[in-house]
Design a protein around this motif. Structure first.
Motif, mmCIF file in Angstrom:
data_model
loop_
_atom_site.group_PDB
_atom_site.id
_atom_site.type_symbol
_atom_site.label_atom_id
_atom_site.label_comp_id
_atom_site.label_asym_id
_atom_site.label_seq_id
_atom_site.Cartn_x
_atom_site.Cartn_y
_atom_site.Cartn_z
ATOM 1 N N TRP A 199 -9.928 0.756 3.778
ATOM 2 C CA TRP A 199 -8.492 0.950 3.526
ATOM 3 C C TRP A 199 -7.780 -0.238 3.465
ATOM 4 N N THR A 200 -7.983 -1.221 4.375
ATOM 5 C CA THR A 200 -6.916 -2.290 4.590
ATOM 6 C C THR A 200 -7.438 -3.264 3.205
ATOM 7 N N ILE A 203 -5.491 -1.572 0.100
ATOM 8 C CA ILE A 203 -3.823 -1.906 0.320
ATOM 9 C C ILE A 203 -3.784 -3.446 -0.028
ATOM 10 N N THR A 289 -0.778 0.579 7.844
ATOM 11 C CA THR A 289 -1.182 -0.520 6.922
ATOM 12 C C THR A 289 -0.172 -0.460 5.729
ATOM 13 N N ALA A 290 -0.191 0.853 5.165
ATOM 14 C CA ALA A 290 0.800 1.118 4.113
ATOM 15 C C ALA A 290 2.289 0.655 4.298
#
Lengths: 525, 204
Positions: A199-200, A203, A289-290
């Motif tokens: 995920w990181t 992004i 994170t987003a």
């Protein structure tokens, strides 16, 4: 799937051996290894430059290098560490781990992947060789502020071209990551089941696509101002040097999250494993994170509070900057909550992860102090800023990568690293890191400016401590290199799981991970 | 690209969109340049001053109760072999009154040099209320070898300037603009005819 076929196809041919294997490889593990080795090399090169800086600052007065060379060192140290060590290092982790974490046989665009890597050695040859040109390397600071960078010699042009090449490499890498994550996940691997490292990186890849072209644009403007009589930053022709800072930091602030988000991902993998608990607040981690990524686009002018902004602008950038502490705080609390009542053990990766949480938070707090506009007028361009960004970049990004390296080395090499030496490296690294950078907070608060080769006598003691710490920090990295080499060459055989019931598909494949993994996609429940 | 054509359609679509985004962001970087100017013009940031005409000024009542100090400063940037300074360091003006000030410039080199003065007004909140009807900074200035010239600026401080502003500093940086006007032959004689053509009133 075409890529799966291609990977399969490969297997029936003899692989080129020796150097040609590495030049022609399209295998994500090979390319990941290349990226990581490149990053480690650049880390050492950039570290040597830092030692030149610290040697000069060991005593007041000018003794080791002349001021112009000192300026080249501060400039090059930053460029090499940011674009050569941290960014390629994370791309290396992405290459190795992303396909294995989402159950894909390889990256989606393997040939592009090869090209993304092989641009880098050329870019850095160009950048580093600019030190040998008449007048020396770029000396304007890594931010290349106009008009100083417009006045520089040929080395500035070489730097600009090198930045173009690094930018192309990063953008291609980012495209590859996004396509891989969107289109190559194993059946059942929904977006919200992906490991946090994936995920990181997803992004981060979007951030790269959004801002690396802006950097390319602004250095192109520099280039045309230098050689083609445009006046983007030259008031004589109707331009404005302050505009350079605005465009640069529009890139620059998302860039600092590009440098830290994958680090958050790595420690979000490590902490659950050694706490023997699932990650606390997975969904909030993704959202945080987003959120950080979004906020990174509206805070850029906090790097330039002192250019003379109206009050409304200063207030806006102050509050938006402080707002970033909210999602970042969510992350820190989640890591701590993951450890809460876990059955903790403290192997080297876990030590690094805990140190990152602790030390990054210190860097985050000094960032909050810098965000306070009236205080920033005092701190701007002092060693307080230097201390701040080394606490987030070294004890955030770099130490997360070291932790990640220890965590996955057994999977990469099939051997356990030497735990005793690993822990020794951790303690040497972390203690010397703090000796180096903690006193710089005090220097900054007392008013010592950054990027100056000399200083007033009252700053001597803290500078001596800082320089001693820096040499210790540099030397302790040799131990890291030794541990890695020793682990590659042999050692206790690692099991497939390596750690105690770790989560993630990468632990279901043998150790060392075979050249091709997940040619048949696994089913994720 | 052969590699791209072998890609499954889903990959190709995504790659196309991402590449498009890259080019769009490259363009956006350049779009920031005009956006920046527009933003500064609207807000009066960056000390950019406005232009007005004498008829408007005459129609504006003079605020007889208030005095504002206007300080003058100026420097020739490196690369311009001129001496440049204001004739007086400061004057007291009443908001709404048209005022004239002068600067002295001398070309210390042995050739004709063309330069342009870039004004800046501090504090920033005063800039929007500081207007000129005439200024040597509106056009390129030509000085022959050794020539000395008095340069005029006529300005008005608008009566609606915030009460908190008591002192305004008008600063000029004179730049060598040879490389921006080099397509035309430079002689001081041609100066008058060329004045308005080179940079017609842009950002004065």
């Amino acid at each position: 799937m075409a890529t799966a076929d291609a990977a399969h196809h490969d297997e029936h041919h003899a692989h080129p051996t020796g150097i040609l294997r590495w030049i022609t490889t399209t295998n994500h593990k090979d390319i990941g290894t290349l990226y990581l080795l490149f990053s480690l090399t650049m880390f050492m090169v950039g570290g040597l430059m830092a030692l030149v800086i610290r040697a000069e600052l060991f005593q007041p007065g000018l003794q080791v290098v002349d001021p112009h060379f000192f300026n080249q060192m501060t400039t090059m140290h930053a460029l090499v560490m940011i674009f050569g060590a941290v960014m390629p290092g994370f791309v290396g982790f992405a290459n190795w781990m992303l396909p294995m974490m989402i159950g894909a046989p390889d990256m989606a665009l393997p040939r592009l992947n090869n090209w993304s890597f092989w641009i880098l050695p050329f870019a850095f040859t160009m950048l580093l060789s600019s030190l040998l040109t008449a007048g020396g390397g770029p000396a304007s600071g890594w931010t290349l502020y106009a008009p100083l960078s417009i006045q520089g010699g040929m080395s500035v042009d070489m730097t600009i071209f090198a930045i173009h090449m690094m930018g192309v490499s990063s953008i291609l890498g980012a495209i590859n990551v996004i396509v891989t994550i969107f289109n190559m996940r194993a059946p059942g691997m929904t977006l919200l089941k992906m490991p946090l490292f994936v995920w990181t990186w997803l992004i981060t890849a979007f951030l790269l696509i959004a801002v690396m072209p802006v950097l390319a644009g602004v250095v192109t403007m520099l280039l045309t101002d230098r050689h083609f009589d445009t006046a983007f930053f030259n008031p004589a022709g109707g331009g404005d040097p302050v505009m350079f800072q605005h465009i640069f930091w529009f890139f620059g602030h998302p860039e600092v999250y590009i440098l830290i988000l994958p680090a958050f991902g790595i420690i979000s993998e490590i902490i659950p494993t050694f706490s023997r608990k699932p990650l606390f607040g997975y969904t909030t981690m993704v959202l945080a994170t987003a959120g950080i990524a979004f906020l990174s686009f509206i805070v850029w002018a906090h790097h330039m509070f002192t250019v003379g902004m109206p009050l409304a602008g200063e207030l806006f950038f102050m509050y938006s900057t402080m707002l970033i502490a909210v999602p970042t705080g969510v992350k820190v609390f989640n890591w701590v909550s993951t450890m809460w009542r876990g059955s903790l053990t403290f192997e080297t990766p876990m030590l690094f992860a805990i140190a990152v949480v602790f030390l990054f938070t210190i860097g985050g707090f000094s960032g909050l102090m810098l965000a306070i506009t009236p205080a920033d007028f005092q701190y701007h361009d002092t060693y307080f800023v230097v201390a701040h960004f080394h606490y987030v970049l070294f004890s955030g990004s770099i130490m997360a990568m070291m932790g990640g390296a220890y965590y996955w080395l057994p999977k990469w090499t099939g051997h356990m690293y030497d735990e005793k030496l690993g822990k020794t490296h951790f303690w040497l690294n972390t203690i010397f890191f703090n000796i180096t950078f903690f006193p710089q907070h005090f220097l900054g608060l007392a008013g010592m400016p950054r990027r100056i080769p000399d200083y007033a006598l009252q700053f001597t003691e803290f500078n001596v401590i800082s320089s001693i710490g820096a040499f210790g920090l540099g030397l302790s990295q040799l131990l890291f290199v030794y541990v890695v080499i020793k682990c590659v060459r042999g050692g206790e055989k690692a099991s497939d799981e390596v750690w105690e019931q770790p989560r993630g598909l990468e632990w279901t494949v043998p150790s060392p991970a075979p050249y091709h993994t997940f040619e048949t996609p696994p089913r994720v429940a | 690209m052969t590699a791209a054509t072998q890609q499954p359609p889903a990959n190709r679509r995504l790659i196309f969109r991402l590449v498009l985004a890259v080019f769009a962001m490259f363009g956006f970087g350049f779009a920031l340049v005009p956006l920046y100017d527009v933003f500064c013009d609207i807000t009066g940031l960056n000390g950019k001053t406005g232009v007005t005409d004498s008829r408007t000024v005459e129609a504006t009542p003079i605020d007889k109760d208030r005095w504002v100090t206007v300080e003058f400063t100026g420097n020739a940037a490196s690369g311009l072999p001129w001496e440049f300074r204001p004739t007086v360091a400061k004057m007291e003006v009443q908001p709404g009154a048209l005022t004239r000030a002068t600067y002295i410039a001398r070309n210390t080199s042995n050739r004709t040099v063309v330069g342009r003065a870039i004004p800046s007004v501090t504090p920033g909140e005063a800039a929007a209320h500081f207007k000129k009807t005439e200024c040597f900074c509106f056009t390129e200035q030509y000085l022959d070898a050794g020539e000395t010239k008095e340069m005029t600026v006529q300005f008005v401080v608008e009566p609606d300037i915030p009460r908190s502003v008591n002192t305004i500093t008008l600063s000029y940086a004179f730049f060598n603009t040879e490389k921006f006007v080099k397509q035309k032959k430079i002689t001081a004689k041609q100066q008058d005819t060329k004045l308005e053509k080179t940079h017609p009133g842009k950002k004065s």
